[in-house]
Design a protein around this motif. Sequence first.
Motif, PDB file in Angstrom:
ATOM      1  N   CYS A 144      14.341   3.968   2.632  1.00 45.03           N
ATOM      2  CA  CYS A 144      13.946   4.370   3.983  1.00 45.03           C
ATOM      3  C   CYS A 144      13.484   3.130   4.730  1.00 45.03           C
ATOM      4  N   THR A 145      13.773   3.058   6.005  1.00 40.80           N
ATOM      5  CA  THR A 145      13.284   1.950   6.822  1.00 40.80           C
ATOM      6  C   THR A 145      12.376   2.499   7.921  1.00 40.80           C
ATOM      7  N   ALA A 146      11.393   1.685   8.290  1.00 33.85           N
ATOM      8  CA  ALA A 146      10.466   2.067   9.357  1.00 33.85           C
ATOM      9  C   ALA A 146      10.111   0.826  10.162  1.00 33.85           C
ATOM     10  N   VAL A 147      10.012   0.969  11.469  1.00 28.20           N
ATOM     11  CA  VAL A 147       9.563  -0.120  12.329  1.00 28.20           C
ATOM     12  C   VAL A 147       8.038  -0.066  12.338  1.00 28.20           C
ATOM     13  N   ILE A 148       7.424  -1.202  11.999  1.00 27.75           N
ATOM     14  CA  ILE A 148       5.965  -1.249  11.921  1.00 27.75           C
ATOM     15  C   ILE A 148       5.427  -2.315  12.867  1.00 27.75           C
ATOM     16  N   ARG A 149       4.139  -2.228  13.183  1.00 28.82           N
ATOM     17  CA  ARG A 149       3.503  -3.168  14.104  1.00 28.82           C
ATOM     18  C   ARG A 149       2.693  -4.208  13.330  1.00 28.82           C
ATOM     19  N   ALA A 150       2.542  -5.369  13.935  1.00 28.58           N
ATOM     20  CA  ALA A 150       1.784  -6.456  13.319  1.00 28.58           C
ATOM     21  C   ALA A 150       0.342  -6.027  13.067  1.00 28.58           C
ATOM     22  N   PHE A 151      -0.177  -6.390  11.915  1.00 29.99           N
ATOM     23  CA  PHE A 151      -1.560  -6.163  11.498  1.00 29.99           C
ATOM     24  C   PHE A 151      -1.929  -4.690  11.303  1.00 29.99           C
ATOM     25  N   VAL A 152      -0.963  -3.790  11.357  1.00 28.97           N
ATOM     26  CA  VAL A 152      -1.235  -2.361  11.173  1.00 28.97           C
ATOM     27  C   VAL A 152      -0.536  -1.900   9.887  1.00 28.97           C
ATOM     28  N   PRO A 153      -1.292  -1.648   8.820  1.00 29.27           N
ATOM     29  CA  PRO A 153      -0.667  -1.193   7.576  1.00 29.27           C
ATOM     30  C   PRO A 153       0.078   0.127   7.790  1.00 29.27           C
ATOM     31  N   PHE A 154       1.261   0.218   7.191  1.00 31.85           N
ATOM     32  CA  PHE A 154       2.081   1.425   7.280  1.00 31.85           C
ATOM     33  C   PHE A 154       2.315   1.934   5.864  1.00 31.85           C
ATOM     34  N   LYS A 155       1.889   3.150   5.602  1.00 33.37           N
ATOM     35  CA  LYS A 155       2.051   3.738   4.268  1.00 33.37           C
ATOM     36  C   LYS A 155       3.153   4.785   4.301  1.00 33.37           C
ATOM     37  N   ALA A 156       4.141   4.607   3.440  1.00 33.62           N
ATOM     38  CA  ALA A 156       5.206   5.591   3.285  1.00 33.62           C
ATOM     39  C   ALA A 156       4.945   6.352   1.992  1.00 33.62           C
ATOM     40  N   THR A 157       5.096   7.656   2.062  1.00 30.60           N
ATOM     41  CA  THR A 157       4.899   8.512   0.898  1.00 30.60           C
ATOM     42  C   THR A 157       6.118   9.404   0.733  1.00 30.60           C
ATOM     43  N   ALA A 158       6.523   9.614  -0.502  1.00 27.65           N
ATOM     44  CA  ALA A 158       7.623  10.523  -0.798  1.00 27.65           C
ATOM     45  C   ALA A 158       7.177  11.482  -1.895  1.00 27.65           C
ATOM     46  N   THR A 159       7.495  12.742  -1.716  1.00 29.49           N
ATOM     47  CA  THR A 159       7.249  13.744  -2.746  1.00 29.49           C
ATOM     48  C   THR A 159       8.528  13.909  -3.533  1.00 29.49           C
ATOM     49  N   LEU A 160       8.431  13.725  -4.840  1.00 27.18           N
ATOM     50  CA  LEU A 160       9.586  13.857  -5.732  1.00 27.18           C
ATOM     51  C   LEU A 160       9.524  15.241  -6.368  1.00 27.18           C
ATOM     52  N   ILE A 161      10.566  16.024  -6.172  1.00 20.25           N
ATOM     53  CA  ILE A 161      10.594  17.399  -6.663  1.00 20.25           C
ATOM     54  C   ILE A 161      11.579  17.497  -7.816  1.00 20.25           C
ATOM     55  N   ASP A 162      11.071  17.879  -8.990  1.00 18.53           N
ATOM     56  CA  ASP A 162      11.906  18.083 -10.168  1.00 18.53           C
ATOM     57  C   ASP A 162      12.620  19.423  -9.991  1.00 18.53           C
ATOM     58  N   LEU A 163      13.926  19.381  -9.799  1.00 19.12           N
ATOM     59  CA  LEU A 163      14.687  20.593  -9.530  1.00 19.12           C
ATOM     60  C   LEU A 163      14.826  21.490 -10.756  1.00 19.12           C
ATOM     61  N   ASP A 164      14.594  20.958 -11.947  1.00 20.43           N
ATOM     62  CA  ASP A 164      14.658  21.767 -13.156  1.00 20.43           C
ATOM     63  C   ASP A 164      13.331  22.470 -13.432  1.00 20.43           C
ATOM     64  N   ALA A 165      12.247  21.721 -13.380  1.00 16.90           N
ATOM     65  CA  ALA A 165      10.937  22.265 -13.744  1.00 16.90           C
ATOM     66  C   ALA A 165      10.149  22.774 -12.546  1.00 16.90           C
TER      67      ALA A 165
END
Length: 116
Positions: free
Chosen positions: A79-100
């Motif tokens: 994934c790509t995101a445009v971020i600003r100088a000096f501002v931390p950007f946190k990306a989070t993804a939820t991984l879903i186990d399709l079996d369990a």
Amino acid sequence: MKKRYLAAALLALGSSSVFAAGMSCYIDTRAYDEFTPNHCLNIVWGAKTATAVFRVDNLPANYYIDWDTPACAANATTCTAVIRAFVPFKATATLIDLDAGTTTEVSATATFEDSR
């Protein structure tokens, strides 16, 4: 002998997910950029914005990826995101186990400075 103990430990865990998924990122620059786990930091001279690239690492088969960032395509490993100088950007993804049906969250934070 050690392999036998490892196999027994994995079997004892049953159906729980046993993997070391994580997230890495880099700030896109003119130089050769490399993914780093959990956090990335770089200097982009004179820039007000930069592009951060995030990647889900070590994802086993039959998982669905749900990004928290609207610009990220569902089930994409990067994934790509445009971020600003000096501002931390946190990306989070939820991984879903399709079996369990279990979920795991992974994240990384990208930051860049403009050399001020």
